[in-house]
Design a protein around this motif. Structure first.
Motif, PDB file in Angstrom:
ATOM      1  N   LEU A 241     -15.333  -5.157  18.126  1.00 14.25           N
ATOM      2  CA  LEU A 241     -16.750  -4.873  17.936  1.00 14.25           C
ATOM      3  C   LEU A 241     -17.299  -5.606  16.713  1.00 14.25           C
ATOM      4  N   ASP A 242     -16.476  -5.727  15.676  1.00 16.47           N
ATOM      5  CA  ASP A 242     -16.890  -6.480  14.489  1.00 16.47           C
ATOM      6  C   ASP A 242     -17.149  -7.939  14.858  1.00 16.47           C
ATOM      7  N   SER A 243     -16.286  -8.533  15.660  1.00 14.67           N
ATOM      8  CA  SER A 243     -16.481  -9.921  16.102  1.00 14.67           C
ATOM      9  C   SER A 243     -17.784 -10.066  16.881  1.00 14.67           C
ATOM     10  N   LEU A 244     -18.065  -9.123  17.752  1.00 16.12           N
ATOM     11  CA  LEU A 244     -19.299  -9.168  18.530  1.00 16.12           C
ATOM     12  C   LEU A 244     -20.525  -9.085  17.617  1.00 16.12           C
ATOM     13  N   SER A 245     -20.445  -8.284  16.572  1.00 16.56           N
ATOM     14  CA  SER A 245     -21.577  -8.149  15.658  1.00 16.56           C
ATOM     15  C   SER A 245     -21.886  -9.477  14.961  1.00 16.56           C
ATOM     16  N   PHE A 246     -20.850 -10.251  14.633  1.00 17.18           N
ATOM     17  CA  PHE A 246     -21.088 -11.542  13.986  1.00 17.18           C
ATOM     18  C   PHE A 246     -21.724 -12.539  14.951  1.00 17.18           C
ATOM     19  N   LEU A 247     -21.359 -12.477  16.217  1.00 16.92           N
ATOM     20  CA  LEU A 247     -21.994 -13.360  17.210  1.00 16.92           C
ATOM     21  C   LEU A 247     -23.493 -13.063  17.321  1.00 16.92           C
ATOM     22  N   LEU A 248     -23.848 -11.801  17.388  1.00 19.15           N
ATOM     23  CA  LEU A 248     -25.255 -11.431  17.483  1.00 19.15           C
ATOM     24  C   LEU A 248     -26.015 -11.806  16.212  1.00 19.15           C
TER      25      LEU A 248
END
Length: 433
Positions: free
Chosen positions: A187-194
Motif C-alpha cells: 500500500l505504501d508503494s501504491l501511495s507513492f505512485l499516486l
C-alpha cells in the motif's frame, strides 16, 4: 449569547486561504495526504516485523538509530541542493527513490525467510532519500504561499499530516496483525505512485540565478546563519530535547502486550495524531499568537509532562488519552516553529535552513526511540516512558532559561520577520499583473 459563540467559532475555525489561492499548494497538500497515509502504515509495519523476527526491545529501537547517519548527511546536503537546483525536480526524483525502497520492503516481507538486515538497510536508505527531499518540500511552501498566509499554511499542513497519522497507523495495526507486513508495504508503494501523478503537475521551481552552488561552503554558510540567530537555535534545541527525552514509539509493541491489548497497537500509534488533529482543526487561534518562542516552550513542557503521567495509566484507554493530549501539545509547538521559520528566513537560505530544521525534528525521535529501548532494557516499559517525560520537562525549562532571545521572540518586533515581510511585499509589487 449567540454572538460570543459565533466569535469563538470564528477564532477556532481554519483559514483555508492557502488552498484557495495557490494551485501548487493544493497539489502539494493532496500529495502529502496520500504519501503520509502509506508512510504511516509502514511506520507500524517495520517495528512490528522487527519484533516478530527478534522479540527484542533493543533491535526495535535500533531501527531508528540505524537511520541517524543518513538523516544527518542527507538532511544537510538536501538543504544545499534545495537552494541550488530546481526544487520540483528534487522532489520528483526523491519520490521515485522512495517508491523503490517501499517495493523492496514488500519483496523482503513476502520471502519465506525475511531478513532482519534488510529492514535496517532499507530503513536507512529510505530515511536518506526522505531527508534529501524534505528541505525542498519545506522551502517550496515559502515560494507558493503568501507571507501573510504562512501561519494558516502551517495549520493546514499540520492537519494534513495528522489525518494520515490517525487513520493510517490504526489501519496499519490491523493490516499487519491480520495479513502481515507485506500488504502494508504494498500500500505504501501504491501511495507513492499516486503522489507522483500529482507532483508532476507542479510548476518548475528553479533556483535563483545568483544561487550558491551546492557545496561544503554553502552548507557552512547556512549553519553559520542558524547559529548566529539564537531565536532559531531555540526552535531546534527545544524540539530535540523534547523528542530525545519523551519520544517512546519504539515501546508501543511492548506496551500493547503489557496492557493485554495487542490489537490496540495501531491505536497507540494513532493516539498522538488524534490529539494533534484536534489541535490543528481548532488551531485558528494560533495565527493570532506573536510570541512564538514562548509558545514553543510552554507546549514542549506540556508534551513532556503528559508523557510522564501517561506512564502511570492503568489501561489502554487512559494511555490513549494521555498520548492524544501529548500529541496536541507537540502539534502546537510545531505550528509555532514552522511559522517562525517561514516568516523570518530569507528565501535564498530557506532550503539549507530546512535541512537544519529536518535534523532537529527528525534526529530527536530517532534518538528518543533508541533511548526508550535502552532504558526499557534496564527498567521496563513504564520506567522508560515516565522517566523520559520528566527529563523532557527539565530539559525544555533549562533551555528556555538559557535562551532569552528565543523566549522573548515577537513576530511584531523581530527584525528578521519584518525584513522578510518587506521583501515579500516588494516582490509582490514588482510581479507583473
Amino acid at each position: 449569547m449567540l454572538d460570543p459563540l459565533k466569535r469563538l467559532a470564528r477564532q477556532l475555525s481554519i483559514d483555508v486561504s492557502p488552498l484557495r489561492d495557490s494551485r501548487d499548494y493544493r497539489l502539494l497538500f493532496a500529495s502529502g495526504v496520500i504519501t503520509m497515509f502509506g508512510t504511516m502504515i509502514t511506520m507500524v509495519a517495520v517495528p512490528y516485523q522487527m519484533k516478530q523476527l527478534t522479540d527484542s526491545y533493543l533491535a526495535v529501537g535500533l531501527v531508528s538509530l540505524a537511520a541517524f547517519v543518513p538523516m544527518v548527511v542527507c538532511g544537510l546536503w538536501g538543504g544545499a541542493i534545495a537552494d541550488a537546483l530546481d526544487r520540483r525536480k528534487i522532489i520528483l526524483l526523491s519520490e521515485l527513490g522512495l517508491l523503490g525502497t517501499s517495493t523492496a520492503l514488500m519483496v523482503n516481507a513476502l520471502l519465506p525467510d525475511p531478513q532482519v538486515w534488510v529492514l535496517y538497510v532499507l530503513g536507512a536508505v529510505s530515511t536518506g532519500i526522505t531527508c534529501l527531499q524534505r528541505p525542498s518540500l519545506e522551502a517550496v511552501f515559502q515560494q507558493v504561499v503568501r507571507h501573510d498566509q504562512q501561519a494558516a499554511a502551517a495549520v493546514l499542513s499540520s492537519m494534513r499530516w495528522n489525518f494520515g497519522a490517525i487513520v493510517a497507523p490504526a489501519l496499519g495495526g490491523l493490516l499487519v496483525t491480520a495479513y502481515g507486513p507485506g500488504l502494508a508495504y504494498g500500500l505504501d508503494s501504491l501511495s507513492f505512485l499516486l503522489s507522483l501523478a500529482l507532483l508532476w503537475r507542479i510548476r518548475s521551481l528553479p533556483a535563483a540565478e545568483d544561487a550558491a552552488p551546492a557545496s561544503l561552503k554553502s552548507l557552512v554558510e547556512g549553519v553559520r546563519y542558524a547559529v548566529g540567530r539564537r531565536d532559531l537555535m531555540g526552535t531546534y534545541l527545544v524540539d530535540i530535547a523534547a523528542m530525545v527525552f519523551a519520544m517512546s514509539t519504539a515501546l508501543f509493541p511492548f506496551l500493547a502486550d503489557e496492557l493485554d491489548s495487542p490489537q490496540a497497537l495501531g491505536l497507540l500509534y494513532s493516539a498522538a495524531a488524534v490529539g494533534a488533529l484536534i489541535a490543528s482543526v481548532t488551531g485558528g487561534w494560533t495565527t493570532r499568537v506573536r510570541r512564538h518562542g514562548l509558545g514553543v516552550i510552554i507546549a514542549a513542557t506540556a508534551w513532556g509532562a503528559v508523557m510522564g503521567l501517561t506512564a502511570l495509566a492503568p489501561n489502554v484507554w487512559l494511555v490513549f488519552i494521555g498520548l492524544a493530549l501529548a500529541g496536541a501539545a507537540d502539534m502546537i509547538s510545531g505550528i509555532f516553529r514552522m511559522t517562525m521559520w517561514n516568516q523570518t528566513i530569507p528565501q535564498e537560505l530557506r532550503g539549507r535552513l530546512a535541512g537544519i530544521e529536518l535534523l532537529s525534528y527528525a534526529s530527536g525521535p530517532m534518538l528518543g526511540d533508541a533511548r526508550a529501548g535502552l532504558m526499557a532494557n534496564f527498567g521496563g516499559t513504564r520506567f522508560a516512558l515516565g522517566a523520559g517525560g520528566l527529563l523532557c520537562v527539565a530539559g525544555v525549562l533549562a533551555l528556555g532559561a538559557a535562551l532569552p532571545k528565543f523566549r522573548r521572540y515577537d513576530a511584531r518586533t523581530s527584525e528578521h520577520a519584518l525584513a522578510e515581510q518587506a521583501r515579500r511585499e516588494a516582490t509582490a509589487q514588482e510581479a507583473p499583473a
